[in-house]
Scaffold this motif. Structure first.
Motif, PDB file in Angstrom:
ATOM      1  N   GLU A  73       0.855  -1.181   0.000  1.00  0.00           N
ATOM      2  CA  GLU A  73       0.000   0.000   0.000  1.00  0.00           C
ATOM      3  C   GLU A  73       0.890   1.229   0.000  1.00  0.00           C
ATOM      4  OE1 GLU A  73      -3.821   0.452   2.338  1.00  0.00           O
ATOM      5  OE2 GLU A  73      -2.443   1.688   3.509  1.00  0.00           O
ATOM      6  N   GLN A  74       0.479   2.227  -0.756  1.00  0.00           N
ATOM      7  CA  GLN A  74       1.194   3.497  -0.769  1.00  0.00           C
ATOM      8  C   GLN A  74       0.206   4.623  -0.489  1.00  0.00           C
ATOM      9  OE1 GLN A  74       3.177   3.389  -4.623  1.00  0.00           O
ATOM     10  NE2 GLN A  74       5.019   2.579  -3.648  1.00  0.00           N
ATOM     11  N   THR A  75       0.661   5.600   0.284  1.00  0.00           N
ATOM     12  CA  THR A  75      -0.089   6.817   0.545  1.00  0.00           C
ATOM     13  C   THR A  75       0.782   7.983   0.121  1.00  0.00           C
ATOM     14  OG1 THR A  75      -1.252   5.832   2.419  1.00  0.00           O
ATOM     15  CG2 THR A  75      -1.216   8.235   2.312  1.00  0.00           C
ATOM     16  N   ALA A  76       0.198   8.897  -0.612  1.00  0.00           N
ATOM     17  CA  ALA A  76       0.970  10.020  -1.136  1.00  0.00           C
ATOM     18  C   ALA A  76       0.211  11.321  -0.919  1.00  0.00           C
ATOM     19  CB  ALA A  76       1.244   9.822  -2.626  1.00  0.00           C
ATOM     20  N   TYR A  77       0.960  12.395  -0.784  1.00  0.00           N
ATOM     21  CA  TYR A  77       0.412  13.741  -0.717  1.00  0.00           C
ATOM     22  C   TYR A  77       0.942  14.491  -1.931  1.00  0.00           C
ATOM     23  CZ  TYR A  77      -1.026  12.382   3.861  1.00  0.00           C
ATOM     24  OH  TYR A  77      -1.631  11.710   4.886  1.00  0.00           O
ATOM     25  N   ALA A  78       0.028  14.975  -2.751  1.00  0.00           N
ATOM     26  CA  ALA A  78       0.400  15.578  -4.031  1.00  0.00           C
ATOM     27  C   ALA A  78      -0.008  17.040  -4.081  1.00  0.00           C
ATOM     28  CB  ALA A  78      -0.269  14.816  -5.171  1.00  0.00           C
ATOM     29  N   GLU A  79       0.953  17.874  -4.446  1.00  0.00           N
ATOM     30  CA  GLU A  79       0.671  19.275  -4.736  1.00  0.00           C
ATOM     31  C   GLU A  79       0.382  19.369  -6.220  1.00  0.00           C
ATOM     32  OE1 GLU A  79       3.688  21.960  -3.195  1.00  0.00           O
ATOM     33  OE2 GLU A  79       4.156  20.475  -1.646  1.00  0.00           O
ATOM     34  N   VAL A  80      -0.773  19.927  -6.562  1.00  0.00           N
ATOM     35  CA  VAL A  80      -1.219  19.994  -7.951  1.00  0.00           C
ATOM     36  C   VAL A  80      -1.302  21.445  -8.388  1.00  0.00           C
ATOM     37  CG1 VAL A  80      -3.096  19.408  -9.536  1.00  0.00           C
ATOM     38  CG2 VAL A  80      -2.519  17.849  -7.653  1.00  0.00           C
ATOM     39  N   ARG A  81      -0.770  21.686  -9.583  1.00  0.00           N
ATOM     40  CA  ARG A  81      -0.855  23.017 -10.184  1.00  0.00           C
ATOM     41  C   ARG A  81      -1.149  22.831 -11.671  1.00  0.00           C
ATOM     42  NH1 ARG A  81       4.307  25.005  -9.843  1.00  0.00           N
ATOM     43  NH2 ARG A  81       4.082  24.944  -7.595  1.00  0.00           N
ATOM     44  N   ASP A  82      -2.127  23.544 -12.177  1.00  0.00           N
ATOM     45  CA  ASP A  82      -2.490  23.450 -13.594  1.00  0.00           C
ATOM     46  C   ASP A  82      -2.758  21.997 -14.004  1.00  0.00           C
ATOM     47  OD1 ASP A  82      -2.204  26.221 -13.860  1.00  0.00           O
ATOM     48  OD2 ASP A  82      -0.064  26.021 -14.305  1.00  0.00           O
ATOM     49  N   ASP A  83      -3.467  21.253 -13.146  1.00  0.00           N
ATOM     50  CA  ASP A  83      -3.852  19.860 -13.402  1.00  0.00           C
ATOM     51  C   ASP A  83      -2.677  18.894 -13.512  1.00  0.00           C
ATOM     52  OD1 ASP A  83      -6.587  20.451 -13.336  1.00  0.00           O
ATOM     53  OD2 ASP A  83      -6.584  21.003 -15.451  1.00  0.00           O
ATOM     54  N   GLU A  84      -1.522  19.251 -12.963  1.00  0.00           N
ATOM     55  CA  GLU A  84      -0.363  18.361 -12.954  1.00  0.00           C
ATOM     56  C   GLU A  84       0.197  18.275 -11.537  1.00  0.00           C
ATOM     57  OE1 GLU A  84       1.744  18.774 -17.256  1.00  0.00           O
ATOM     58  OE2 GLU A  84       2.175  20.381 -15.819  1.00  0.00           O
ATOM     59  N   ILE A  85       0.725  17.112 -11.192  1.00  0.00           N
ATOM     60  CA  ILE A  85       1.389  16.942  -9.897  1.00  0.00           C
ATOM     61  C   ILE A  85       2.775  17.567  -9.999  1.00  0.00           C
ATOM     62  CG2 ILE A  85       2.300  15.294  -8.227  1.00  0.00           C
ATOM     63  CD1 ILE A  85       0.069  13.357  -9.207  1.00  0.00           C
ATOM     64  N   VAL A  86       3.027  18.554  -9.143  1.00  0.00           N
ATOM     65  CA  VAL A  86       4.333  19.218  -9.160  1.00  0.00           C
ATOM     66  C   VAL A  86       5.255  18.673  -8.060  1.00  0.00           C
ATOM     67  CG1 VAL A  86       3.585  21.299 -10.351  1.00  0.00           C
ATOM     68  CG2 VAL A  86       3.429  21.197  -7.868  1.00  0.00           C
ATOM     69  N   HIS A  87       4.670  18.215  -6.956  1.00  0.00           N
ATOM     70  CA  HIS A  87       5.445  17.609  -5.864  1.00  0.00           C
ATOM     71  C   HIS A  87       4.621  16.475  -5.276  1.00  0.00           C
ATOM     72  CE1 HIS A  87       8.152  21.022  -6.009  1.00  0.00           C
ATOM     73  NE2 HIS A  87       7.141  21.834  -5.784  1.00  0.00           N
ATOM     74  N   MET A  88       5.267  15.337  -5.033  1.00  0.00           N
ATOM     75  CA  MET A  88       4.597  14.218  -4.375  1.00  0.00           C
ATOM     76  C   MET A  88       5.510  13.679  -3.280  1.00  0.00           C
ATOM     77  SD  MET A  88       3.204  10.551  -5.828  1.00  0.00           S
ATOM     78  CE  MET A  88       1.623  11.147  -6.435  1.00  0.00           C
ATOM     79  N   ARG A  89       4.919  13.492  -2.108  1.00  0.00           N
ATOM     80  CA  ARG A  89       5.586  12.840  -0.983  1.00  0.00           C
ATOM     81  C   ARG A  89       4.838  11.538  -0.755  1.00  0.00           C
ATOM     82  NH1 ARG A  89       5.201  17.969  -0.485  1.00  0.00           N
ATOM     83  NH2 ARG A  89       3.313  18.013   0.741  1.00  0.00           N
ATOM     84  N   LEU A  90       5.554  10.425  -0.658  1.00  0.00           N
ATOM     85  CA  LEU A  90       4.939   9.108  -0.668  1.00  0.00           C
ATOM     86  C   LEU A  90       5.536   8.224   0.422  1.00  0.00           C
ATOM     87  CD1 LEU A  90       4.240   7.023  -3.788  1.00  0.00           C
ATOM     88  CD2 LEU A  90       5.796   6.073  -2.108  1.00  0.00           C
ATOM     89  N   ALA A  91       4.692   7.393   1.022  1.00  0.00           N
ATOM     90  CA  ALA A  91       5.137   6.379   1.981  1.00  0.00           C
ATOM     91  C   ALA A  91       4.577   5.038   1.546  1.00  0.00           C
ATOM     92  CB  ALA A  91       4.655   6.719   3.393  1.00  0.00           C
ATOM     93  N   CYS A  92       5.391   3.996   1.660  1.00  0.00           N
ATOM     94  CA  CYS A  92       5.004   2.658   1.206  1.00  0.00           C
ATOM     95  C   CYS A  92       5.112   1.653   2.345  1.00  0.00           C
ATOM     96  CB  CYS A  92       5.918   2.238   0.052  1.00  0.00           C
ATOM     97  SG  CYS A  92       5.516   0.612  -0.637  1.00  0.00           S
ATOM     98  N   SER A  93       4.159   0.730   2.384  1.00  0.00           N
ATOM     99  CA  SER A  93       4.143  -0.325   3.401  1.00  0.00           C
ATOM    100  C   SER A  93       5.222  -1.359   3.169  1.00  0.00           C
ATOM    101  CB  SER A  93       2.791  -1.043   3.383  1.00  0.00           C
ATOM    102  OG  SER A  93       2.628  -1.737   2.153  1.00  0.00           O
ATOM    103  N   GLY A  94       5.738  -1.447   1.950  1.00  0.00           N
ATOM    104  CA  GLY A  94       6.620  -2.552   1.592  1.00  0.00           C
ATOM    105  C   GLY A  94       5.770  -3.766   1.220  1.00  0.00           C
ATOM    106  N   HIS A  95       6.393  -4.728   0.566  1.00  0.00           N
ATOM    107  CA  HIS A  95       5.674  -5.929   0.139  1.00  0.00           C
ATOM    108  C   HIS A  95       5.267  -6.760   1.351  1.00  0.00           C
ATOM    109  CE1 HIS A  95       6.381  -5.520  -4.178  1.00  0.00           C
ATOM    110  NE2 HIS A  95       7.521  -4.962  -3.836  1.00  0.00           N
ATOM    111  N   ARG A  96       3.998  -7.131   1.395  1.00  0.00           N
ATOM    112  CA  ARG A  96       3.450  -7.920   2.490  1.00  0.00           C
ATOM    113  C   ARG A  96       2.906  -9.228   1.907  1.00  0.00           C
ATOM    114  NH1 ARG A  96       6.163  -6.189   5.840  1.00  0.00           N
ATOM    115  NH2 ARG A  96       4.976  -7.507   7.249  1.00  0.00           N
ATOM    116  N   PRO A  97       3.260 -10.373   2.474  1.00  0.00           N
ATOM    117  CA  PRO A  97       2.805 -11.656   1.927  1.00  0.00           C
ATOM    118  C   PRO A  97       1.302 -11.838   2.077  1.00  0.00           C
ATOM    119  CG  PRO A  97       3.921 -11.990   4.026  1.00  0.00           C
ATOM    120  CD  PRO A  97       4.071 -10.529   3.677  1.00  0.00           C
ATOM    121  N   LEU A  98       0.706 -12.513   1.085  1.00  0.00           N
ATOM    122  CA  LEU A  98      -0.724 -12.841   1.144  1.00  0.00           C
ATOM    123  C   LEU A  98      -0.900 -14.343   1.246  1.00  0.00           C
ATOM    124  CD1 LEU A  98      -2.209 -10.437  -1.539  1.00  0.00           C
ATOM    125  CD2 LEU A  98      -2.344 -10.231   0.931  1.00  0.00           C
TER     126      LEU A  98
END
Length: 98
Positions: A73-98
């Motif tokens: 799972e990933q969660t990101a915070y995106a700054e958008v300007r003119d309908d484009e992502i200009v900055h993204m900060r992201l955190a990932c859970s890493g691969h988890r077995p199913l």
């Protein structure tokens, strides 16, 4: 296409910080994270506004050649300007077995 040509990505993922500057580098980073996963499927996603950014969340599952069936799972915070992502900060859970 959703990232600005000069967009930036800063991600905390196992095993650490990953950065990419520019649309092409960001695309390459996302491809690196997903290209070896077979039967890749987004199983959950949502988006919500938080203050002046968009909070994006997605969960993916698939078969990794080394790990087998897994999800992350990933969660990101995106700054958008003119309908484009200009900055993204992201955190990932890493691969988890199913």
């Amino acid at each position: 296409a959703c990232f600005a040509v000069d967009g930036t990505l800063r991600g905390i993922v196992p095993p650490g910080l990953r950065e990419a500057d520019g649309r092409e580098a960001i695309v390459a980073r996302f491809r690196l994270w997903t290209e070896d996963i077979h039967d890749y499927e987004v199983v959950e996603s949502d988006v919500a506004r938080f203050a002046d950014v968009l909070r994006l969340r997605w969960a993916v599952q698939g078969v990794d050649p080394e790990l087998g069936l897994n999800a992350y799972e990933q969660t990101a915070y995106a700054e958008v300007r003119d309908d484009e992502i200009v900055h993204m900060r992201l955190a990932c859970s890493g691969h988890r077995p199913l």
